[in-house]
Design a protein around this motif. Structure first.
Motif, PDB file in Angstrom:
ATOM      1  N   ASP A 203       0.835  -1.213   0.000  1.00 41.20           N
ATOM      2  CA  ASP A 203       0.000   0.000   0.000  1.00 41.20           C
ATOM      3  C   ASP A 203       0.864   1.255   0.000  1.00 41.20           C
ATOM      4  OD1 ASP A 203      -2.337  -1.498  -0.020  1.00 41.20           O
ATOM      5  OD2 ASP A 203      -2.732  -1.240   2.123  1.00 41.20           O
ATOM      6  N   LYS A 204       1.924   1.229   0.801  1.00 40.03           N
ATOM      7  CA  LYS A 204       2.825   2.375   0.891  1.00 40.03           C
ATOM      8  C   LYS A 204       3.523   2.626  -0.450  1.00 40.03           C
ATOM      9  CE  LYS A 204       5.402   1.857   4.427  1.00 40.03           C
ATOM     10  NZ  LYS A 204       6.402   1.743   5.491  1.00 40.03           N
ATOM     11  N   LEU A 205       3.984   1.562  -1.089  1.00 44.23           N
ATOM     12  CA  LEU A 205       4.649   1.687  -2.385  1.00 44.23           C
ATOM     13  C   LEU A 205       3.677   2.256  -3.417  1.00 44.23           C
ATOM     14  CD1 LEU A 205       7.390   0.400  -3.971  1.00 44.23           C
ATOM     15  CD2 LEU A 205       5.542  -0.894  -5.000  1.00 44.23           C
ATOM     16  N   CYS A 206       2.445   1.747  -3.428  1.00 44.11           N
ATOM     17  CA  CYS A 206       1.447   2.215  -4.397  1.00 44.11           C
ATOM     18  C   CYS A 206       1.125   3.690  -4.176  1.00 44.11           C
ATOM     19  CB  CYS A 206       0.181   1.364  -4.302  1.00 44.11           C
ATOM     20  SG  CYS A 206       0.415  -0.312  -4.957  1.00 44.11           S
ATOM     21  N   SER A 207       1.009   4.078  -2.933  1.00 45.62           N
ATOM     22  CA  SER A 207       0.720   5.468  -2.620  1.00 45.62           C
ATOM     23  C   SER A 207       1.879   6.370  -3.047  1.00 45.62           C
ATOM     24  CB  SER A 207       0.463   5.604  -1.125  1.00 45.62           C
ATOM     25  OG  SER A 207       0.282   6.940  -0.773  1.00 45.62           O
ATOM     26  N   ARG A 208       3.086   5.946  -2.773  1.00 44.46           N
ATOM     27  CA  ARG A 208       4.287   6.724  -3.084  1.00 44.46           C
ATOM     28  C   ARG A 208       4.430   6.991  -4.583  1.00 44.46           C
ATOM     29  NH1 ARG A 208      10.406   4.598  -2.017  1.00 44.46           N
ATOM     30  NH2 ARG A 208      11.476   6.337  -2.976  1.00 44.46           N
ATOM     31  N   PHE A 209       4.077   5.982  -5.406  1.00 42.12           N
ATOM     32  CA  PHE A 209       4.292   6.109  -6.840  1.00 42.12           C
ATOM     33  C   PHE A 209       3.006   6.316  -7.634  1.00 42.12           C
ATOM     34  CE2 PHE A 209       8.124   3.865  -5.385  1.00 42.12           C
ATOM     35  CZ  PHE A 209       9.087   4.735  -5.877  1.00 42.12           C
TER      36      PHE A 209
ATOM     37  N   SER B 206      13.213   5.705 -10.698  1.00 40.31           N
ATOM     38  CA  SER B 206      13.778   6.349 -11.879  1.00 40.31           C
ATOM     39  C   SER B 206      12.894   6.211 -13.125  1.00 40.31           C
ATOM     40  CB  SER B 206      15.169   5.773 -12.173  1.00 40.31           C
ATOM     41  OG  SER B 206      15.086   4.388 -12.390  1.00 40.31           O
ATOM     42  N   ALA B 207      11.715   5.648 -12.950  1.00 39.19           N
ATOM     43  CA  ALA B 207      10.822   5.433 -14.100  1.00 39.19           C
ATOM     44  C   ALA B 207      10.172   6.736 -14.544  1.00 39.19           C
ATOM     45  CB  ALA B 207       9.745   4.423 -13.736  1.00 39.19           C
ATOM     46  N   ARG B 208      10.020   6.879 -15.846  1.00 42.09           N
ATOM     47  CA  ARG B 208       9.292   8.040 -16.371  1.00 42.09           C
ATOM     48  C   ARG B 208       7.800   7.892 -16.138  1.00 42.09           C
ATOM     49  NH1 ARG B 208      11.592   8.424 -22.308  1.00 42.09           N
ATOM     50  NH2 ARG B 208      11.956   6.247 -21.878  1.00 42.09           N
ATOM     51  N   HIS B 209       7.325   6.650 -16.158  1.00 40.67           N
ATOM     52  CA  HIS B 209       5.895   6.374 -15.955  1.00 40.67           C
ATOM     53  C   HIS B 209       5.777   5.168 -15.011  1.00 40.67           C
ATOM     54  CE1 HIS B 209       1.657   6.455 -16.803  1.00 40.67           C
ATOM     55  NE2 HIS B 209       1.677   5.185 -17.172  1.00 40.67           N
ATOM     56  N   PRO B 210       5.865   5.405 -13.691  1.00 39.16           N
ATOM     57  CA  PRO B 210       5.859   4.301 -12.731  1.00 39.16           C
ATOM     58  C   PRO B 210       4.720   3.288 -12.900  1.00 39.16           C
ATOM     59  CG  PRO B 210       6.476   6.313 -11.620  1.00 39.16           C
ATOM     60  CD  PRO B 210       6.048   6.697 -13.022  1.00 39.16           C
ATOM     61  N   PRO B 211       3.469   3.710 -13.163  1.00 35.46           N
ATOM     62  CA  PRO B 211       2.412   2.698 -13.316  1.00 35.46           C
ATOM     63  C   PRO B 211       2.672   1.724 -14.477  1.00 35.46           C
ATOM     64  CG  PRO B 211       1.422   4.829 -12.876  1.00 35.46           C
ATOM     65  CD  PRO B 211       2.889   5.069 -13.136  1.00 35.46           C
ATOM     66  N   GLY B 212       3.167   2.238 -15.583  1.00 33.17           N
ATOM     67  CA  GLY B 212       3.457   1.375 -16.726  1.00 33.17           C
ATOM     68  C   GLY B 212       4.577   0.393 -16.428  1.00 33.17           C
ATOM     69  N   LEU B 213       5.631   0.889 -15.796  1.00 35.52           N
ATOM     70  CA  LEU B 213       6.749   0.024 -15.444  1.00 35.52           C
ATOM     71  C   LEU B 213       6.310  -1.019 -14.423  1.00 35.52           C
ATOM     72  CD1 LEU B 213       9.721  -0.746 -15.656  1.00 35.52           C
ATOM     73  CD2 LEU B 213      10.201   0.908 -13.851  1.00 35.52           C
ATOM     74  N   CYS B 214       5.517  -0.614 -13.448  1.00 32.70           N
ATOM     75  CA  CYS B 214       5.051  -1.549 -12.428  1.00 32.70           C
ATOM     76  C   CYS B 214       4.223  -2.660 -13.065  1.00 32.70           C
ATOM     77  CB  CYS B 214       4.241  -0.817 -11.363  1.00 32.70           C
ATOM     78  SG  CYS B 214       3.765  -1.895  -9.990  1.00 32.70           S
TER      79      CYS B 214
ATOM     80  N   GLY C 259      -5.675   1.199  -7.768  1.00 31.67           N
ATOM     81  CA  GLY C 259      -6.181   0.033  -7.048  1.00 31.67           C
ATOM     82  C   GLY C 259      -5.976  -1.273  -7.788  1.00 31.67           C
ATOM     83  N   GLU C 260      -6.079  -1.235  -9.116  1.00 31.77           N
ATOM     84  CA  GLU C 260      -5.877  -2.455  -9.898  1.00 31.77           C
ATOM     85  C   GLU C 260      -4.436  -2.940  -9.780  1.00 31.77           C
ATOM     86  OE1 GLU C 260      -5.711  -4.071 -14.482  1.00 31.77           O
ATOM     87  OE2 GLU C 260      -6.725  -2.174 -14.097  1.00 31.77           O
ATOM     88  N   LEU C 261      -3.467  -2.017  -9.899  1.00 29.90           N
ATOM     89  CA  LEU C 261      -2.054  -2.402  -9.746  1.00 29.90           C
ATOM     90  C   LEU C 261      -1.781  -2.883  -8.333  1.00 29.90           C
ATOM     91  CD1 LEU C 261      -0.158   0.312 -11.818  1.00 29.90           C
ATOM     92  CD2 LEU C 261      -0.316  -2.136 -12.304  1.00 29.90           C
TER      93      LEU C 261
ATOM     94  N   GLN D  92      -0.441  -7.249  -4.822  1.00 30.63           N
ATOM     95  CA  GLN D  92      -0.758  -8.049  -3.632  1.00 30.63           C
ATOM     96  C   GLN D  92      -0.809  -9.534  -3.998  1.00 30.63           C
ATOM     97  OE1 GLN D  92      -1.261  -6.879  -0.473  1.00 30.63           O
ATOM     98  NE2 GLN D  92      -1.617  -4.714  -0.799  1.00 30.63           N
ATOM     99  N   LYS D  93      -1.474  -9.817  -5.106  1.00 23.99           N
ATOM    100  CA  LYS D  93      -1.681 -11.199  -5.528  1.00 23.99           C
ATOM    101  C   LYS D  93      -0.361 -11.890  -5.888  1.00 23.99           C
ATOM    102  CE  LYS D  93      -4.546 -13.742  -8.809  1.00 23.99           C
ATOM    103  NZ  LYS D  93      -5.489 -13.619  -9.908  1.00 23.99           N
ATOM    104  N   VAL D  94       0.474 -11.211  -6.681  1.00 24.57           N
ATOM    105  CA  VAL D  94       1.720 -11.837  -7.110  1.00 24.57           C
ATOM    106  C   VAL D  94       2.720 -11.938  -5.948  1.00 24.57           C
ATOM    107  CG1 VAL D  94       2.992  -9.818  -7.996  1.00 24.57           C
ATOM    108  CG2 VAL D  94       3.308 -12.041  -9.064  1.00 24.57           C
ATOM    109  N   MET D  95       2.753 -10.929  -5.084  1.00 24.30           N
ATOM    110  CA  MET D  95       3.695 -10.960  -3.958  1.00 24.30           C
ATOM    111  C   MET D  95       3.315 -12.013  -2.919  1.00 24.30           C
ATOM    112  SD  MET D  95       6.229  -9.138  -4.480  1.00 24.30           S
ATOM    113  CE  MET D  95       6.978  -7.617  -4.972  1.00 24.30           C
ATOM    114  N   ALA D  96       2.036 -12.341  -2.833  1.00 21.48           N
ATOM    115  CA  ALA D  96       1.602 -13.381  -1.887  1.00 21.48           C
ATOM    116  C   ALA D  96       2.242 -14.728  -2.225  1.00 21.48           C
ATOM    117  CB  ALA D  96       0.083 -13.495  -1.893  1.00 21.48           C
ATOM    118  N   ARG D  97       2.641 -14.898  -3.483  1.00 23.01           N
ATOM    119  CA  ARG D  97       3.289 -16.146  -3.899  1.00 23.01           C
ATOM    120  C   ARG D  97       4.810 -16.034  -3.859  1.00 23.01           C
ATOM    121  NH1 ARG D  97      -0.568 -15.781  -8.572  1.00 23.01           N
ATOM    122  NH2 ARG D  97       1.288 -15.178  -9.728  1.00 23.01           N
ATOM    123  N   ARG D  98       5.325 -14.875  -3.417  1.00 22.48           N
ATOM    124  CA  ARG D  98       6.773 -14.635  -3.418  1.00 22.48           C
ATOM    125  C   ARG D  98       7.256 -14.213  -2.031  1.00 22.48           C
ATOM    126  NH1 ARG D  98       8.663 -14.180  -8.597  1.00 22.48           N
ATOM    127  NH2 ARG D  98      10.426 -12.934  -7.915  1.00 22.48           N
TER     128      ARG D  98
END
Length: 89
Positions: A8-14, A48-56, A18-20, A25-31
């Motif tokens: 949540d903190k990472l998503c808020s920061r960048f 350093s991303a120009r468009h953090p949502p796209g890179l994420c 909600g979809e990302l 959450q889903k992928v990290m639960a398996r990692r």
């Protein structure tokens, strides 16, 4: 829990929506084993991303494809990691 809070903190920061957040959450639960390294690497890449949502979104896709195949995205696994390389659109 702690994992959800960090995501949540990472998503808020960048400015990740909600979809990302849900996909992350889903992928990290398996990692769980590589979670800390994965989050550190993802944060460094988004910094350093120009468009953090796209890179994420691309990084989540990489993790979805590698989960279960034994590939690591942290500092001590195979698979290229989050730290370098380039999505230089």
């Amino acid at each position: 829990d702690d994992m959800r809070g960090e995501i949540d903190k990472l998503c808020s920061r960048f400015g990740l929506d909600g979809e990302l957040n849900h996909r992350l959450q889903k992928v990290m639960a398996r990692r769980i084993i590589s979670f800390k390294d994965d989050m550190r690497g993802l944060s460094d890449s988004l910094e350093s991303a120009r468009h953090p949502p796209g890179l994420c979104s691309a990084k989540i896709r990489e993790m979805e494809e590698s989960t279960g195949a034994g590939g690591g995205f942290g500092t001590n696994g195979g698979g290229g990691g989050f730290g370098g390389g380039g999505f230089s659109g």
